[in-house]
Design a protein around this motif. Structure first.
Motif, PDB file in Angstrom:
ATOM      1  N   ALA A  78     -40.822  29.688-126.061  1.00 58.89           N
ATOM      2  CA  ALA A  78     -40.035  30.239-127.174  1.00 58.89           C
ATOM      3  C   ALA A  78     -38.669  29.570-127.075  1.00 58.89           C
ATOM      4  CB  ALA A  78     -39.915  31.746-127.040  1.00 58.89           C
ATOM      5  N   PHE A  79     -38.442  28.570-127.947  1.00 54.83           N
ATOM      6  CA  PHE A  79     -37.282  27.714-127.778  1.00 54.83           C
ATOM      7  C   PHE A  79     -36.197  28.037-128.798  1.00 54.83           C
ATOM      8  CE2 PHE A  79     -41.232  25.189-126.940  1.00 54.83           C
ATOM      9  CZ  PHE A  79     -41.182  25.292-125.561  1.00 54.83           C
ATOM     10  N   SER A  80     -34.933  27.827-128.377  1.00 57.74           N
ATOM     11  CA  SER A  80     -33.830  28.074-129.304  1.00 57.74           C
ATOM     12  C   SER A  80     -33.219  26.764-129.790  1.00 57.74           C
ATOM     13  CB  SER A  80     -32.752  28.918-128.630  1.00 57.74           C
ATOM     14  OG  SER A  80     -32.410  28.342-127.385  1.00 57.74           O
ATOM     15  N   ASP A  81     -33.463  25.677-129.063  1.00 59.00           N
ATOM     16  CA  ASP A  81     -32.942  24.362-129.446  1.00 59.00           C
ATOM     17  C   ASP A  81     -33.616  23.305-128.568  1.00 59.00           C
ATOM     18  OD1 ASP A  81     -31.792  24.679-126.971  1.00 59.00           O
ATOM     19  OD2 ASP A  81     -29.732  24.820-127.699  1.00 59.00           O
ATOM     20  N   LEU A  82     -33.204  22.056-128.717  1.00 60.75           N
ATOM     21  CA  LEU A  82     -33.850  20.957-127.971  1.00 60.75           C
ATOM     22  C   LEU A  82     -33.726  21.167-126.463  1.00 60.75           C
ATOM     23  CD1 LEU A  82     -35.161  18.155-127.710  1.00 60.75           C
ATOM     24  CD2 LEU A  82     -32.912  17.124-128.147  1.00 60.75           C
ATOM     25  N   GLN A  83     -32.532  21.532-125.978  1.00 55.36           N
ATOM     26  CA  GLN A  83     -32.353  21.628-124.523  1.00 55.36           C
ATOM     27  C   GLN A  83     -33.236  22.715-123.919  1.00 55.36           C
ATOM     28  OE1 GLN A  83     -30.492  19.295-122.786  1.00 55.36           O
ATOM     29  NE2 GLN A  83     -31.694  20.183-121.120  1.00 55.36           N
TER      30      GLN A  83
END
Ligand SMILES: Nc1ncnc2[nH]cnc12
Ligand SMILES: [Zn+2]
Length: 347
Positions: free
Chosen positions: A60-65
């Motif tokens: 569950a990602f919030s951005d690339l990093q």
């Protein structure tokens, strides 16, 4: 040639059946959670997750990093030549069944050499899988070595040196990992050397970073293709240049959705890029992490944006044009595309 008319209800089947090339996928991003656990067991690597389900729940990602942190952790199970072979073999046999006729595959050697895995182990495993896939499935596959942009240019030079004994196993170089704060200009000298060596040049630019990074990738690195590039729409002069020079953009809709580059797929700008005359293509980026392979990307972005069979035709043609494959292969795939559309029109 113009595409025959296709009934809208035939479009989903046609998207899956039409021949296409995939030009933007990171092979380490094809490691499915099941394979991560199997390789961890085979190699005695400890994972910070108790089960496949627990690992999958962490996607569950919030951005690339936030994605890259998990992606590099997943790659830690790759140690032996056989591991690299098995990973690439799984990807290639899967996408051959999705009517991908040609794949240009990124790999991140620094992720592995930093853990003591040799360049030879990485490249021999991947290259053997590519050769076997051609023999077994008739799919052509080529490797593109990516430099990690959060590391230094000096480390990129060292990586290039280590890879040169295996020069015949890769066709080009790219630039990936954390974009913002690591502009293409940081790597101008190593890419100049790669151009001298006759390598093809691509670079991630304008995924999260500004249009200026796309200008830099073109003018300072000599990029022949831009990976992602979706931020180009914020710069009219850049859009005009990309269209006039037909610089391909390898767009990855599900990746952009999962990493929140766009609020949702309905707001994705792929259709605008195509309608502005850019050579955009559809790709999966990291299919095991972003919810799908190329056909899933086509299905989802077409359903969300209302693109038509004309767009499908253009996207498939663009994928051949944007590839580094020989002209004779591209001509054969165009013929196959025409046949797939004829079959769909007659159905
Ligand atoms: N989407 C992406 N952007 C930059 N680097 C990556 N490495 C793997 N996937 C990537
Ligand atoms: Zn990518």
């Amino acid at each position: 040639m113009k595409p025959p008319t296709i009934a809208p209800d035939r479009l989903p089947a046609l998207l899956a059946a039409m021949p296409k090339a995939e030009l933007h996928m990171h092979i380490e991003g094809s490691l499915e959670p099941e394979m991560i656990f199997a390789l961890a067991a085979r190699n005695g690597v400890a994972l910070p997750y108790a089960s496949v389900d627990e690992l999958r729940r962490a996607y569950a990602f919030s951005d690339l990093q936030s994605f890259l942190d998990i992606y590099y952790q997943g790659a830690s199970v790759l140690l032996k030549e056989e591991d690299f072979y098995d990973m690439a073999q799984a990807y290639l046999s899967r996408v051959a069944a999705e009517n991908i006729v040609h794949a240009e595959i990124f790999f991140d050697p620094q992720t592995h050499t930093a853990r003591g895995v040799s360049m030879e182990t990485v490249i021999r495993g991947l290259s053997r899988a590519c050769a076997d896939a051609r023999a077994r499935h008739g799919i052509s596959a080529a490797l593109i070595l990516c430099f990690l942009r959060h590391l230094s240019e000096e480390e990129a030079f060292e990586t290039l040196e280590a890879a040169l004994p295996f020069r015949e196993h890769f066709i080009g170089v790219g630039l990936d990992s954390s974009e913002v704060g690591h502009p293409p200009s940081k790597f101008a000298r190593v890419f100049a050397r790669c151009r001298e060596l006759g390598l093809h040049i691509v670079a991630h630019a304008g995924e999260e970073g500004p249009p200026d990074y796309i200008w830099q990738a073109l003018d300072l690195l000599g990029a022949e293709r831009i990976d992602h590039g979706v931020q180009a729409v914020h710069d009219a002069a850049l859009m005009a240049r990309l269209a006039a020079e037909r610089v391909p953009l390898t767009v990855c809709p599900l990746s952009n959705q999962k990493l929140r580059v766009f609020p949702d797929l309905a707001n994705h700008n792929l259709k605008s890029l195509l309608d502005a005359g850019l050579c955009a293509t559809v790709n999966s980026d990291d299919p095991a992490y972003f919810g799908g392979y190329v056909n899933d990307n086509f299905r989802a972005v077409f359903a969300a944006t209302g693109m038509t069979a004309r767009h499908a035709w253009q996207l498939a043609l663009n994928s051949f044009e944007a590839s580094f494959a020989p002209a004779a292969d591209q001509a054969r795939w165009r013929d196959q595309l025409g046949e797939a559309f004829e079959r769909a029109a007659a159905a």
